[in-house]
Design an enzyme around this catalytic site. Structure first.
Site, PDB file in Angstrom:
ATOM      1  N   ASP A 138      -3.277   2.084  -5.761  1.00  0.00           N
ATOM      2  CA  ASP A 138      -2.046   2.086  -4.946  1.00  0.00           C
ATOM      3  C   ASP A 138      -1.929   0.888  -4.010  1.00  0.00           C
ATOM      4  O   ASP A 138      -1.059   0.870  -3.152  1.00  0.00           O
ATOM      5  CB  ASP A 138      -1.940   3.384  -4.143  1.00  0.00           C
ATOM      6  CG  ASP A 138      -2.687   3.319  -2.817  1.00  0.00           C
ATOM      7  OD1 ASP A 138      -3.798   2.771  -2.808  1.00  0.00           O
ATOM      8  OD2 ASP A 138      -2.139   3.791  -1.818  1.00  0.00           O
ATOM      9  N   GLU A 139      -2.787  -0.092  -4.195  1.00  0.00           N
ATOM     10  CA  GLU A 139      -2.859  -1.175  -3.218  1.00  0.00           C
ATOM     11  C   GLU A 139      -3.061  -2.510  -3.909  1.00  0.00           C
ATOM     12  O   GLU A 139      -3.863  -2.605  -4.826  1.00  0.00           O
ATOM     13  CB  GLU A 139      -4.127  -0.922  -2.397  1.00  0.00           C
ATOM     14  CG  GLU A 139      -3.959  -0.850  -0.921  1.00  0.00           C
ATOM     15  CD  GLU A 139      -5.326  -0.625  -0.296  1.00  0.00           C
ATOM     16  OE1 GLU A 139      -5.874  -1.566   0.270  1.00  0.00           O
ATOM     17  OE2 GLU A 139      -5.846   0.506  -0.429  1.00  0.00           O
TER      18      GLU A 139
ATOM     19  N   ASP B  47       0.856  -1.193   0.000  1.00  0.00           N
ATOM     20  CA  ASP B  47       0.000   0.000   0.000  1.00  0.00           C
ATOM     21  C   ASP B  47       0.894   1.246   0.000  1.00  0.00           C
ATOM     22  O   ASP B  47       1.702   1.443   0.907  1.00  0.00           O
ATOM     23  CB  ASP B  47      -0.885  -0.036   1.256  1.00  0.00           C
ATOM     24  CG  ASP B  47      -1.892   1.107   1.308  1.00  0.00           C
ATOM     25  OD1 ASP B  47      -1.783   2.054   0.495  1.00  0.00           O
ATOM     26  OD2 ASP B  47      -2.788   1.046   2.165  1.00  0.00           O
TER      27      ASP B  47
END
Ligand code: TTP
Ligand code: MG
Length: 353
Positions: free
Chosen positions: A107-108, A12
């Protein structure tokens, strides 16, 4: 016989959108920075850096409120294109280690590195290396959680944020889940947490010692899930291409609405817009989304390949019942496309302008 233990990494990025903005404009470094919609047009904060978080600013907060809390806050509109590029870069790095990647957002992602030969099979070292490579390529920091399942990996990635990682070995899984406050359990929002707290349930251990049947009565299917998670158990596989493709449209209302009659014409307009966007691609489910004045979001989905008045009305009614006297600040409508339809994916929407 027990199946062999899995090695899952949850990666993350730290304060993602904000970090990208600061990277590309170093003058912002050390100052409170947020990415989001304008304060004077009911915009909301998508995210902010850690300096801004010191003022109590967080995702989904009204930009106007954020400005009140921190008048010197630098509010940036955001550049989705650039965030997508960075996302592609980090995925390229992930793929050096495994093909079993499940993106959760730009983003993860979850990575299953059980069979990854790198770093002598040490998931801890793999995570460290991935974070180093991410920094080398993007000049951005990421945090990671390493655990035998997705639930624990996700929670672990938050433990040593920013720019840190946390390992939960299989022998520590149950203890870790037991001491974990319920508000940190994915799926336990503020309301659920309140309901559980009213019963004296504060941590995983409290759940394990509670009656699973009663838990199920109170929370429905999620009660069963929570009972498992509280024991550190999560059998869900890391699913490649997990995201079901959907196309949607939403609008933040000029003024909050209070009745379904007021929402109906807005929904009609959204339907027209959606149908234009869809260009007659086939779909199999319809979702109505409401955001309430306190920024809580609810969605209702029904199977269907046509957005009829009846269907739309009943979706709205069901969603509206959950308002419990709260006003409506945003309405959304989306459909889930049939598999194998060429799509553009519904992206995380920044509510700017
Ligand atoms: P997150 O990973 O939730 O947040 P973050 O990366 O900004 O911060 P953290 O260090 O705590 O991980 O979300 C990733 C990006 O997704 C975030 O930078 C902005 C965007 N986003 C929204 O647009 N709306 C939202 O409500 C949230 C939660 C995130
Ligand atoms: Mg993040």
């Amino acid at each position: 016989m027990n199946p062999p233990s899995r090695k899952i990494i949850h990666v993350d990025m730290d304060a993602f959108f904000a970090s990208v903005e600061i990277r590309d404009n170093p003058k912002l470094k050390g100052k409170p920075v947020a990415v989001g919609g304008k304060a004077d047009s009911r915009g909301v904060i998508a995210t902010c850096n850690y300096e801004a978080r010191k003022y109590g600013i967080h995702s989904a907060m009204a930009s106007a409120e954020a400005k009140r809390r921190c008048p010197s806050l630098i509010l940036i509109k955001g550049r989705m294109e650039t965030y997508r590029e960075v996302s592609a870069q980090i995925h390229q790095i992930f793929r050096r280690y495994t093909d079993i990647i499940e993106p959760l957002s730009l983003d993860e992602a979850y990575l299953d590195v059980t069979d990854c030969p790198h770093c002598r099979g040490s998931a801890t070292l793999i995570a460290e290396q991935i974070r180093k490579e991410i920094f080398a390529v993007t000049q951005l920091t990421a945090s990671a959680g390493i655990a035998p399942n997705k639930f624990l990996a996700k929670v672990a990635s938050d433990e040593n944020k920013p720019n840190g990682q946390c390992v939960i070995t299989p022998d520590k899984a149950a203890d870790f889940a037991a001491q974990l406050p319920l508000r940190k359990y994915p799926g336990v929002g503020p309301r659920t947490q309140e309901r559980l707290a009213a019963l004296g349930l504060m941590t995983g251990a409290d759940i394990v010692n509670f009656s699973p049947t009663r838990l199920n009565d109170i929370l429905g299917k999620f009660g069963t899930t929570l009972f498992e998670r509280a024991q550190g158990i999560d059998e869900r596989p890391v699913r490649v291409n997990r995201e079901r493709k959907s196309v949607g449209i939403e609008t933040t209302l000029e003024h909050d609405l209070t009745t379904t009659d007021q929402c109906w014409p807005v929904l009609q307009t959204l339907r027209e817009g959606l149908q234009k966007r869809l260009k007659s691609r086939p779909f199999n489910a319809i979702t109505v989304k409401l955001k309430f004045q306190d920024f809580q979001i609810t969605t209702v989905t029904r199977q269907g390949n046509e957005i009829t008045d009846d269907r739309l009305h009943s979706l709205l009614e069901i969603a509206f019942q959950r308002a419990e006297k709260r006003r409506i600040r945003l309405l959304g409508l989306s459909v889930t496309l049939n598999p194998d339809t060429p799509t553009e994916q519904l992206s995380l929407q920044l509510e700017t302008e």
